[in-house]
Design an enzyme around this catalytic site. Structure first.
Site, PDB file in Angstrom:
ATOM      1  N   ASN A 121       0.848  -1.186   0.000  1.00 45.85           N
ATOM      2  CA  ASN A 121       0.000   0.000   0.000  1.00 45.85           C
ATOM      3  C   ASN A 121       0.881   1.232   0.000  1.00 45.85           C
ATOM      4  O   ASN A 121       1.989   1.217   0.549  1.00 45.85           O
ATOM      5  CB  ASN A 121      -0.893   0.028   1.245  1.00 45.85           C
ATOM      6  CG  ASN A 121      -1.797   1.265   1.285  1.00 45.85           C
ATOM      7  OD1 ASN A 121      -2.446   1.596   0.302  1.00 45.85           O
ATOM      8  ND2 ASN A 121      -1.809   1.950   2.427  1.00 45.85           N
TER       9      ASN A 121
ATOM     10  N   HIS B 262       0.935   5.145   1.286  1.00 46.65           N
ATOM     11  CA  HIS B 262       0.251   6.010   2.243  1.00 46.65           C
ATOM     12  C   HIS B 262       0.939   7.364   2.235  1.00 46.65           C
ATOM     13  O   HIS B 262       2.175   7.429   2.299  1.00 46.65           O
ATOM     14  CB  HIS B 262       0.309   5.387   3.645  1.00 46.65           C
ATOM     15  CG  HIS B 262      -0.336   6.225   4.701  1.00 46.65           C
ATOM     16  ND1 HIS B 262      -1.705   6.331   4.835  1.00 46.65           N
ATOM     17  CD2 HIS B 262       0.191   7.017   5.668  1.00 46.65           C
ATOM     18  CE1 HIS B 262      -1.989   7.144   5.831  1.00 46.65           C
ATOM     19  NE2 HIS B 262      -0.853   7.572   6.369  1.00 46.65           N
TER      20      HIS B 262
ATOM     21  N   SER C 105       4.949   6.820   2.024  1.00 46.89           N
ATOM     22  CA  SER C 105       5.541   5.526   2.386  1.00 46.89           C
ATOM     23  C   SER C 105       4.840   4.405   1.628  1.00 46.89           C
ATOM     24  O   SER C 105       3.625   4.451   1.446  1.00 46.89           O
ATOM     25  CB  SER C 105       5.364   5.263   3.895  1.00 46.89           C
ATOM     26  OG  SER C 105       5.877   6.322   4.665  1.00 46.89           O
TER      27      SER C 105
ATOM     28  N   ASP D  15      -2.221   0.821   8.110  1.00 48.63           N
ATOM     29  CA  ASP D  15      -1.028   1.640   7.803  1.00 48.63           C
ATOM     30  C   ASP D  15       0.141   1.293   8.711  1.00 48.63           C
ATOM     31  O   ASP D  15       0.860   2.176   9.184  1.00 48.63           O
ATOM     32  CB  ASP D  15      -1.381   3.144   7.958  1.00 48.63           C
ATOM     33  CG  ASP D  15      -2.489   3.558   7.009  1.00 48.63           C
ATOM     34  OD1 ASP D  15      -3.248   4.475   7.379  1.00 48.63           O
ATOM     35  OD2 ASP D  15      -2.603   2.944   5.934  1.00 48.63           O
TER      36      ASP D  15
HETATM   37  C1  GRF Z   1      -2.917   9.665  -3.027  1.00 45.85           C
HETATM   38  O1  GRF Z   1      -2.630  10.781  -2.221  1.00 45.85           O
HETATM   39  C2  GRF Z   1      -2.444   8.429  -2.317  1.00 45.85           C
HETATM   40  O2  GRF Z   1      -1.392   8.687  -1.420  1.00 45.85           O
HETATM   41  C3  GRF Z   1      -3.629   7.984  -1.546  1.00 45.85           C
HETATM   42  O3  GRF Z   1      -4.730   8.250  -2.406  1.00 45.85           O
HETATM   43  C4  GRF Z   1      -4.442   9.487  -3.131  1.00 45.85           C
HETATM   44  C5  GRF Z   1      -4.956   9.392  -4.532  1.00 45.85           C
HETATM   45  O4  GRF Z   1      -4.240   8.417  -5.192  1.00 45.85           O
HETATM   46  N1  GRF Z   1      -3.499   6.606  -1.209  1.00 45.85           N
HETATM   47  P1  GRF Z   1      -4.516   8.016  -6.750  1.00 45.85           P
HETATM   48  O5  GRF Z   1      -4.342   9.275  -7.580  1.00 45.85           O
HETATM   49  O6  GRF Z   1      -5.941   7.521  -6.836  1.00 45.85           O
HETATM   50  O7  GRF Z   1      -3.479   6.987  -7.038  1.00 45.85           O
END
Ligand code: GRF
Length: 198
Positions: free
Chosen positions: A109, A111, A138, A147
């Site tokens: 994942n 985060h 991370s 997380d």
């Molecule tokens: C990002 O900030 C990511 O860190 C979090 O979801 C947000 C959107 O991610 N997990 P994405 O554009 O859908 O990949």
């Protein structure tokens, strides 16, 4: 050489999914096999389809909080595609320990914080409010605790005067798109030593 199969779970724009998919070319040991979302409106689904990646949707809403029932459905397309690695990428549903245990040690994942700081939501505004000089993202192995799994990579980003949660999130996102593909490649090669950027 047969490639490692990578399933990617998304809930929205899927910018991290796009970065991962676009990185899995040439001598990369992995290839994407599925993009799965809990939301049929997720814009990332079209981005995946445009790249020829099979997609699936399991809407969480009909299950009205019955996590086990939702996850039993979510498991079907996932197990059908026989992934070696599962990447959560902007996936906004909390997964139970039972679900995670089926992929323990091969689920990743990303985060948007320098874990173990700021687990959970609203990480950017929390870092700004705390007066931190640095924030970041991370990639970690997913375990039953939210997380919380072993860190596989981190990218540090300075917090600048006048930053809002939006400007900081945008700066972090650029590094998410660099970090996650590097971690996935290393992970797919069987190397779990952390990627530290910049
Ligand atoms: C990002 O900030 C990511 O860190 C979090 O979801 C947000 C959107 O991610 N997990 P994405 O554009 O859908 O990949």
């Amino acid at each position: 050489m047969s490639h490692k199969r990578v399933a990617i779970l998304i809930s929205g724009g899927g910018s991290n999914m796009v970065s991962l998919v676009d990185s899995m070319t040439g001598d990369h040991p992995a290839r994407p096999c599925l993009v799965l979302s809990n939301d049929a409106q997720a814009v990332g689904l079209k981005k995946a389809a445009d790249r020829g990646i099979p997609t699936a949707v399991v809407d969480h809403r009909p299950f009205k909080g019955d996590r086990a029932a939702f996850e039993a459905e979510l498991l079907k397309p996932l197990e059908d595609t026989r992934p070696d690695i599962v990447c959560l990428a902007g996936f906004m549903r909390v997964l139970t320990g039972d679900f995670v245990s089926r992929f323990q040690g091969r689920m990743l994942n990303i985060h948007p914080s320098l874990l173990p700081k700021y687990k959970g939501l609203n990480t950017h505004s929390r870092a700004i409010e705390a007066g931190d000089a640095e924030h970041g993202c991370s990639v970690h192995e997913v375990t039953a605790a939210l997380d919380d799994g072993p860190i596989l990579g981190q990218a540090g980003v300075p917090i600048e005067a006048g930053d809002t949660a939006e400007t900081l999130a945008a700066r972090v996102l650029v590094w998410e798109h660099k970090l996650y593909p590097e971690v996935l490649r290393r992970f797919a090669e069987g190397d779990r030593s952390p990627v530290l950027l910049p």
